[in-house]
Design a protein around this motif. Structure first.
Motif, PDB file in Angstrom:
ATOM      1  N   LEU A  37     -52.416 -17.254   5.416  1.00 45.40           N
ATOM      2  CA  LEU A  37     -51.849 -16.037   4.839  1.00 45.40           C
ATOM      3  C   LEU A  37     -52.580 -15.644   3.562  1.00 45.40           C
ATOM      4  O   LEU A  37     -52.948 -14.471   3.370  1.00 45.40           O
ATOM      5  CB  LEU A  37     -50.353 -16.239   4.560  1.00 45.40           C
ATOM      6  CG  LEU A  37     -49.627 -15.050   3.913  1.00 45.40           C
ATOM      7  CD1 LEU A  37     -49.719 -13.821   4.817  1.00 45.40           C
ATOM      8  CD2 LEU A  37     -48.168 -15.408   3.633  1.00 45.40           C
ATOM      9  N   ILE A  38     -52.798 -16.610   2.686  1.00 46.86           N
ATOM     10  CA  ILE A  38     -53.496 -16.344   1.420  1.00 46.86           C
ATOM     11  C   ILE A  38     -54.912 -15.841   1.671  1.00 46.86           C
ATOM     12  O   ILE A  38     -55.367 -14.870   1.053  1.00 46.86           O
ATOM     13  CB  ILE A  38     -53.528 -17.621   0.543  1.00 46.86           C
ATOM     14  CG1 ILE A  38     -52.114 -17.989   0.085  1.00 46.86           C
ATOM     15  CG2 ILE A  38     -54.450 -17.431  -0.662  1.00 46.86           C
ATOM     16  CD1 ILE A  38     -52.017 -19.342  -0.589  1.00 46.86           C
ATOM     17  N   LEU A  39     -55.606 -16.481   2.588  1.00 40.70           N
ATOM     18  CA  LEU A  39     -56.984 -16.092   2.880  1.00 40.70           C
ATOM     19  C   LEU A  39     -57.056 -14.719   3.547  1.00 40.70           C
ATOM     20  O   LEU A  39     -57.989 -13.949   3.297  1.00 40.70           O
ATOM     21  CB  LEU A  39     -57.661 -17.142   3.759  1.00 40.70           C
ATOM     22  CG  LEU A  39     -57.870 -18.522   3.110  1.00 40.70           C
ATOM     23  CD1 LEU A  39     -58.557 -19.475   4.083  1.00 40.70           C
ATOM     24  CD2 LEU A  39     -58.685 -18.399   1.830  1.00 40.70           C
ATOM     25  N   CYS A  40     -56.079 -14.398   4.372  1.00 38.30           N
ATOM     26  CA  CYS A  40     -56.032 -13.077   5.008  1.00 38.30           C
ATOM     27  C   CYS A  40     -55.933 -11.978   3.947  1.00 38.30           C
ATOM     28  O   CYS A  40     -56.646 -10.966   4.010  1.00 38.30           O
ATOM     29  CB  CYS A  40     -54.835 -12.982   5.957  1.00 38.30           C
ATOM     30  SG  CYS A  40     -55.039 -13.862   7.521  1.00 38.30           S
ATOM     31  N   ILE A  41     -55.069 -12.209   2.978  1.00 35.48           N
ATOM     32  CA  ILE A  41     -54.891 -11.230   1.898  1.00 35.48           C
ATOM     33  C   ILE A  41     -56.169 -11.111   1.078  1.00 35.48           C
ATOM     34  O   ILE A  41     -56.601 -10.002   0.731  1.00 35.48           O
ATOM     35  CB  ILE A  41     -53.701 -11.645   0.997  1.00 35.48           C
ATOM     36  CG1 ILE A  41     -52.395 -11.581   1.794  1.00 35.48           C
ATOM     37  CG2 ILE A  41     -53.623 -10.750  -0.236  1.00 35.48           C
ATOM     38  CD1 ILE A  41     -51.201 -12.158   1.056  1.00 35.48           C
ATOM     39  N   ALA A  42     -56.779 -12.245   0.770  1.00 33.73           N
ATOM     40  CA  ALA A  42     -57.998 -12.250  -0.057  1.00 33.73           C
ATOM     41  C   ALA A  42     -59.153 -11.534   0.634  1.00 33.73           C
ATOM     42  O   ALA A  42     -59.880 -10.756   0.011  1.00 33.73           O
ATOM     43  CB  ALA A  42     -58.384 -13.689  -0.397  1.00 33.73           C
TER      44      ALA A  42
END
Length: 218
Positions: A37-42
Motif C-alpha cells: 500500500l505504501i509503495l503504491c502511493i509513493a
C-alpha cells in the motif's frame, strides 16, 4: 541408489517446491500488504500513471507470461527493452524508482506471479521475450526448462554485472543442483545481496568483466 536420488529430486522439483511457493507467496502477500500500500502511493505520487509494470517474459518451456513489478521508470521509457540497452538509463528512472530498484522492492509484485504459478521463489530470472542471446545460451544448459524465479544462483553471484554466457552457465548450475538445500542457500544469499545492493548496476550487463579488465590494466 541412483534411482532413489533421482526420485527425490523429481519429487522436490515437481511437487514440494510448488507447495512451498504457494504457501510462502500467500503468506508474503498477506504480511507485506501494508508495504504494498505504501509503495503504491509513493509510485503514483512521484510519477502519476500505472502503479504496476507488466512485461512479457519467458517462462518454463519458453512459454511467455506477463511479469509484474512496481513501476520504477517514467511513462516515456521505451517498452520491452532491457535496461542495459537504453542510452543513459538513469534518465528514465523516477526518484522513487531509484530506491525501489536499489532495494529490489520493485520486484515484490512478482510474489503474485509466484502464487499464480508463473514463477517460483528460486530459479533462473525470467528473460525478456526478445533477449534471444540469453534464451539461446540457457538452452545449452536446460535452464529454459525449469520455472523462472524471483531470485536464483546467478543473482547472488553477480546479478546485473554478469555477462550473458556467465549468467546462463550459472543458471545451468542451478538446474543441476536444484534441491531444498540449494534453494535455501540461494534464498539466504539473496537476503545479503539485497541489503548490500550487490550486483545492482543500471545498464550494467557485463560490468564485472569490465571491472576485472580495468583492474588488470592497473
Amino acid at each position: 541408489m541412483q534411482n532413489n536420488t533421482v526420485t527425490k529430486a523429481g519429487l522436490y522439483q515437481t511437487v514440494i517446491k510448488r507447495i512451498l511457493d504457494v504457501v510462502l507467496s500467500a503468506l508474503g502477500l498477506i504480511i507485506l500488504s501494508p508495504v504494498f500500500l505504501i509503495l503504491c502511493i509513493a509510485v503514483f505520487a512521484d510519477d502519476p500513471g500505472p502503479i504496476f509494470f507488466a512485461q512479457k517474459r519467458v517462462g518454463k518451456g519458453k512459454e511467455h507470461f506477463m511479469l509484474h513489478k512496481f513501476r520504477s521508470m517514467k511513462m516515456s521509457t521505451p517498452h520491452d527493452m532491457p535496461t542495459h540497452m537504453l542510452k543513459n538509463p538513469e534518465q528514465y528512472i523516477t526518484r522513487v524508482g531509484a530506491f525501489l530498484r536499489k532495494s529490489s522492492l520493485d520486484e515484490l509484485p512478482q510474489i503474485w506471479d509466484i502464487f499464480r504459478g508463473k514463477m517460483s521463489i528460486i530459479g533462473p530470472r525470467p528473460a525478456l521475450w526478445n533477449q534471444y542471446d540469453l534464451i539461446a545460451e540457457r538452452d545449452k544448459y536446460g535452464a529454459n526448462d525449469v520455472m523462472p524465479g524471483l531470485t536464483g544462483w546467478a543473482q547472488i553471484n553477480g546479478r546485473d554485472e554478469l555477462e550473458i554466457p556467465v549468467k546462463a552457465k550459472l543458471d545451468g548450475e542451478y538446474v543441476k543442483k536444484c534441491s531444498f538445500g540449494f534453494d535455501l542457500i540461494c534464498f539466504v544469499g539473496t537476503i545479503g545481496s539485497v541489503f548490500s545492493s550487490k550486483g545492482v548496476v543500471e545498464g550494467g550487463t557485463g560490468e564485472m568483466k569490465r571491472k576485472n579488465e580495468e583492474q588488470d590494466k592497473k
